[in-house]
Design a protein around this motif. Structure first.
Motif, mmCIF file in Angstrom:
data_model
loop_
_atom_site.group_PDB
_atom_site.id
_atom_site.type_symbol
_atom_site.label_atom_id
_atom_site.label_comp_id
_atom_site.label_asym_id
_atom_site.label_seq_id
_atom_site.Cartn_x
_atom_site.Cartn_y
_atom_site.Cartn_z
ATOM 1 N N ASN B 107 0.826 -1.209 0.000
ATOM 2 C CA ASN B 107 0.000 0.000 0.000
ATOM 3 C C ASN B 107 0.861 1.261 0.000
ATOM 4 N N GLU B 108 1.972 1.209 0.712
ATOM 5 C CA GLU B 108 2.877 2.367 0.707
ATOM 6 C C GLU B 108 3.429 2.613 -0.690
ATOM 7 N N ALA B 114 1.623 7.375 -6.553
ATOM 8 C CA ALA B 114 0.754 8.548 -6.731
ATOM 9 C C ALA B 114 1.512 9.831 -6.416
ATOM 10 N N ALA B 118 2.347 12.856 -8.930
ATOM 11 C CA ALA B 118 1.888 14.209 -8.633
ATOM 12 C C ALA B 118 3.012 15.228 -8.812
ATOM 13 N N VAL B 138 1.267 5.360 4.117
ATOM 14 C CA VAL B 138 0.182 5.403 3.125
ATOM 15 C C VAL B 138 -0.539 6.746 3.182
ATOM 16 N N VAL B 139 -0.962 7.129 4.363
ATOM 17 C CA VAL B 139 -1.708 8.384 4.481
ATOM 18 C C VAL B 139 -0.803 9.595 4.234
ATOM 19 N N SER B 142 -0.328 9.838 0.564
ATOM 20 C CA SER B 142 -1.567 10.199 -0.128
ATOM 21 C C SER B 142 -1.875 11.683 0.050
ATOM 22 N N ALA B 145 0.491 13.673 -2.099
ATOM 23 C CA ALA B 145 0.073 13.700 -3.508
ATOM 24 C C ALA B 145 -1.062 14.691 -3.720
ATOM 25 N N SER B 146 -2.016 14.690 -2.812
ATOM 26 C CA SER B 146 -3.162 15.600 -2.966
ATOM 27 C C SER B 146 -2.734 17.057 -2.882
ATOM 28 N N LEU B 174 -5.323 13.279 7.503
ATOM 29 C CA LEU B 174 -6.298 13.363 6.403
ATOM 30 C C LEU B 174 -7.149 14.616 6.531
#
Lengths: 188, 227
Positions: B107-108, B114, B118, B138-139, B142, B145-146, B174
């Motif tokens: 998952n990492e 991603a 990005a 992972v978080v 993520s 990337a966002s 998050l």
């Protein structure tokens, strides 16, 4: 023979008799001798074949046993059937329960809406949304911790991103995916 | 005789160990994923994906992201050539991510791909790993990337993610990412938004999370007043 007689000169009678006996040619049965030699050779040959067969069997058996041992060792070393990252990765291993993620989309005029993404093999029909009011569609999907990308599929053919969700940077197929990240038990 | 025996044994062990390694990795990890292509991918496409997946599996990388990308392309009606370009791109990025992060969960690695796409750099990922030891990334990846997708400079985004990850759990991180995205969508400059100087409390209070479930995330700390 004359020289032999000369050799025994000076010996007494008993000694001369002994020498004469020793010099008497021995009767050799050459056929029997050859037979004994060949029999011995055949015995040796037979023993050699059997010995080699036994040796080969031992090599094969030991090889198979060694191979099995190596397979077990290799399987354990690379973590067969186990989370391979768990032993070597310093991070906490997350075994979080599923979280229910609500996907919603306002789609006026749609007759059906589904969500397709990395959580359902991008199956455009497997996860339909239900209409919760005139134009709003929703689905609650249990997801484990992780990052997922998805899009909504309107009326089976129109792919649209989720306007409420972050965008995925990849657009390999010409449409921007949306992202949902489900938290595990990451530490602060 | 003994030397031949030892040679045979050693050679056999090497061959079997290699076969087991290959069989286990490609088999346990890849077969299940590749089976998802049955009935959906053409024989040619499946063969090509399998070929790339074998290489990826032999490198110790996850196969699932490749299959996932292929399935995405199939569902979206892309042709096989385009799908394979995308699949090979994912395979390449997985390798870069692994080299940057070191030992990582599947998952990492997917999240790192991603982040790379990005605009993060491999050294940026390495820094994230070093700055957040012992944490699943992972978080953080993520969110990184966002932030970059939303327009934040990559280096600044890494600094912001590291700083926030040290103070918050995954849910909190998050929430931070969502608040930044909300601010940027509301017109705040990305660099300003990630530093929190314009993260007005009213913006956070009106933000609607994109999903339910999980732990209740604490809201980001209110911005400090400028001196």
């Amino acid at each position: 023979m004359a020289e032999d007689m000369d050799d025994t000169e000076g010996l007494d009678a008993a000694e001369q008799q002994l020498v004469a006996q020793l010099r008497t040619p021995i009767a050799v049965d050459t056929d029997a001798f050859d037979g004994r030699v060949m029999a011995a050779v055949q015995r040796e040959r037979a023993f050699g074949r059997a010995g080699r067969r036994a040796s080969h069997r031992m090599v094969a058996a030991t090889t198979v046993a060694g191979a099995a041992l190596a397979a077990v060792i290799a399987f354990v070393m690379i973590g067969g059937g186990v989370d391979r990252t768990a032993p070597e990765h310093p991070a906490k291993v997350v075994h979080s329960a599923l979280s229910t993620v609500r996907f919603t989309l306002v789609a006026s005029g749609a007759s059906q809406v589904a969500v397709a993404g990395s959580f359902n093999g991008w199956n455009a029909t497997a996860t339909p949304l239900r209409r919760i009011d005139k134009n709003t569609w929703a689905a609650d999907i249990p997801l484990g911790a992780g990052r997922y990308v998805y899009q909504f599929v309107i009326d089976g053919h129109r792919w649209v991103p989720d306007p409420q969700a972050p965008r995925d940077p990849g657009d390999d197929f010409g449409a921007t995916n949306s992202v949902v990240t489900v938290a595990g038990s990451g530490s602060a | 005789m003994m030397s031949r025996f030892i040679d045979t044994l050693v050679a056999s062990l090497a061959v079997v160990a290699l076969a087991v390694c290959i069989g286990n990795v490609a088999g346990a990890q890849g077969v299940a994923a590749l089976q998802q292509l049955d009935g959906r991918a053409s024989a040619s496409l499946k063969a090509q994906v399998t070929s790339v997946a074998d290489s990826v599996a032999h490198a110790g990388l996850p196969v699932a992201p490749l299959v996932d990308k292929a399935l995405e392309g199939i569902s979206k009606g892309a042709d096989d050539n385009r799908i394979m370009i995308a699949v090979r791109g994912v395979a390449n990025d997985l390798g870069i991510a692994r080299r940057a992060l070191g030992p990582s969960s599947d998952n990492e690695l997917a999240a790192a791909v991603a982040a790379l796409r990005a605009g993060s750099t491999p050294p940026g990922l390495t820094r994230l790993r070093k700055e957040l030891p012992g944490r699943q990334l992972v978080v953080p990846l993520s969110v990184l990337a966002s932030l970059i997708v939303d327009g934040a400079p990559a280096q600044s985004a890494i600094v912001a993610v590291v700083a926030n990850a040290r103070q918050r759990d995954d849910s909190g991180l998050l929430a931070y990412g969502r608040s930044v995205s909300h601010d940027i969508a509301g017109g705040v400059a990305p660099l300003t938004a990630i530093t929190g100087t314009q993260a007005a409390p009213h913006a956070l209070s009106t933000f609607k999370p994109a999903f339910t479930g999980g732990k209740t995330a604490p809201l980001p700390a209110p911005p400090k007043p400028k001196p």
